[in-house]
Design an enzyme around this catalytic site. Structure first.
Site, mmCIF file in Angstrom:
data_model
loop_
_atom_site.group_PDB
_atom_site.id
_atom_site.type_symbol
_atom_site.label_atom_id
_atom_site.label_comp_id
_atom_site.label_asym_id
_atom_site.label_seq_id
_atom_site.Cartn_x
_atom_site.Cartn_y
_atom_site.Cartn_z
ATOM 1 N N HIS A 31 9.744 7.391 8.166
ATOM 2 C CA HIS A 31 10.360 7.481 6.848
ATOM 3 C C HIS A 31 11.843 7.816 7.028
ATOM 4 C CE1 HIS A 31 6.760 7.535 4.023
ATOM 5 N NE2 HIS A 31 6.252 7.330 5.234
ATOM 6 N N ARG A 76 0.835 -1.214 0.000
ATOM 7 C CA ARG A 76 0.000 0.000 0.000
ATOM 8 C C ARG A 76 0.864 1.255 0.000
ATOM 9 N NH1 ARG A 76 -0.799 4.648 2.823
ATOM 10 N NH2 ARG A 76 -0.519 3.522 4.798
ATOM 11 N N ASP A 77 1.502 1.557 1.109
ATOM 12 C CA ASP A 77 2.307 2.770 1.221
ATOM 13 C C ASP A 77 3.521 2.705 0.306
ATOM 14 O OD1 ASP A 77 3.009 5.261 2.138
ATOM 15 O OD2 ASP A 77 3.859 4.567 4.016
ATOM 16 N N HIS A 81 5.806 4.667 12.590
ATOM 17 C CA HIS A 81 5.888 4.672 11.127
ATOM 18 C C HIS A 81 6.883 5.750 10.719
ATOM 19 C CE1 HIS A 81 3.749 4.101 7.116
ATOM 20 N NE2 HIS A 81 4.480 5.174 6.902
ATOM 21 N N CYS A 139 4.838 9.594 -0.172
ATOM 22 C CA CYS A 139 3.477 10.094 -0.039
ATOM 23 C C CYS A 139 3.164 10.962 -1.248
ATOM 24 C CB CYS A 139 3.306 10.902 1.247
ATOM 25 S SG CYS A 139 1.653 11.616 1.424
ATOM 26 N N ASN A 194 9.971 4.481 3.164
ATOM 27 C CA ASN A 194 9.784 4.020 4.535
ATOM 28 C C ASN A 194 11.023 3.302 5.055
ATOM 29 O OD1 ASN A 194 6.641 4.232 5.091
ATOM 30 N ND2 ASN A 194 6.891 3.518 2.998
#
Length: 317
Positions: free
Chosen positions: A223, A27-28, A221, A254, A263
């Site tokens: 980055h 997803r991300d 989370h 993003c 990430n």
């Protein structure tokens, strides 16, 4: 000279016995790609991640295709995955009630909403103020819980915002509290542009704990824009956090914050956890092979240092 395939294990005080890796690669990791990755490649990516021992894998996002074209194939992906795509540890992102309807129609039992600690990013990401976004999420969370689903709340820009600069800790805690008060099961604290440092991490976790959101409810989370993701993660683990978001191969970013780079790489996290003797359940070599495979599909090498080191040893880089 060759690089060893596994680090030497030397435990460090204050570390948990086990960490849950919350894999966000499908997803991300893929939402920021310039080109849309074919859905059959995405499905194979998920299968490889599960085969590598990752128990929690966030699959996709039920956002309108015009918002994030790279994830416009959510239903098709879940159809390809079949039952493996609907378990409790296969969360999907839902931005609103329509997204929730789509997810529930596919048998999804684990969802996430995505808020912001800052007004500017809330406007850019959701076209709403922070207060309006919380109001929008309220029926989403209630309906998901009523349907028996597990619900996670993401809060982005918790450490810095490219438009607003440093974000006050009390502002972050306020937004996190409002989302958790809706009944969410877990909070993911996001350093969307990667500007956090260990002292900042500790201060925020302490402030959240003081507000009644303990480390047992928190995932982190980070980055890796400034190379701080792993050090920030280890700091959070020493503070009692046991859920870490990571992306295989270090994929990610993003679409609404161009300063957000990849990430924390799952392989880099696993290498560190192995060296600390912290259990996690993942097979490092299988993850490396998966990242090399995906890098070939994307046409560029993985940014993960561990992938580059171990793939270089095997001649696959």
């Amino acid at each position: 000279m060759t690089t060893p395939g596994l680090p030497m294990t030397e435990p460090m005080p204050g570390m948990p016995e086990r960490v849950t890796i919350y894999e966000v690669g499908p997803r991300d990791g893929l939402q920021n790609e310039l080109a849309v990755v074919p859905v059959d490649v995405k499905a194979e990516f998920v299968r490889r991640l599960l085969a590598a021992g990752l128990e929690t894998v966030e699959l996709t996002s039920f956002v309108p295709q015009r918002w994030v074209p790279q994830l416009g194939d959510a239903e098709e992906l879940l159809d390809l995955l079949g039952p493996v795509g609907t378990g409790q540890q296969r969360p999907v992102l839902v931005p609103n009630e329509r997204g929730l309807d789509r997810a529930l129609d596919k048998g999804v039992t684990s969802v996430a909403v995505f808020g912001s600690a800052t007004e500017t990013f809330a406007r850019k990401n959701l076209n709403r103020s922070v207060a309006e976004s919380v109001e929008m999420f309220a029926p989403v969370v209630k309906r998901a819980l009523d349907a028996g689903a597990w619900v996670r709340a993401y809060v982005s820009m918790c450490f810095g915002d490219p438009w607003e600069g440093p974000v006050p800790v009390d502002q972050v805690v306020d937004v996190c509290s409002r989302l958790m008060d809706l009944g969410c099961d877990q909070l993911s604290v996001g350093d969307t542009i990667g500007v956090g440092t260990p002292g900042h991490v500790l201060r925020l976790l302490d402030a959240l704990d003081d507000a009644g959101i303990g480390p047992d409810q928190v995932g982190v989370h980070f980055h890796d824009t400034y190379g701080q993701a792993l050090s920030n993660t280890l700091t959070a683990l020493q503070r009692g956090v046991t859920v870490v978001d990571a992306s295989t191969g270090g994929l990610g970013g993003c679409p609404y914050a161009r300063s957000a780079t990849g990430n924390l790489a799952t392989e880099d996290l696993v290498w560190a956890l192995d060296g600390l003797g912290v259990a996690h359940g993942a097979d490092l070599q299988a993850l490396v092979e998966t990242s090399v495979w995906m890098a070939g599909r994307l046409g560029r090498p993985s940014p993960s240092r561990v992938v580059r080191a171990l793939a270089g040893v095997t001649g696959d880089a």
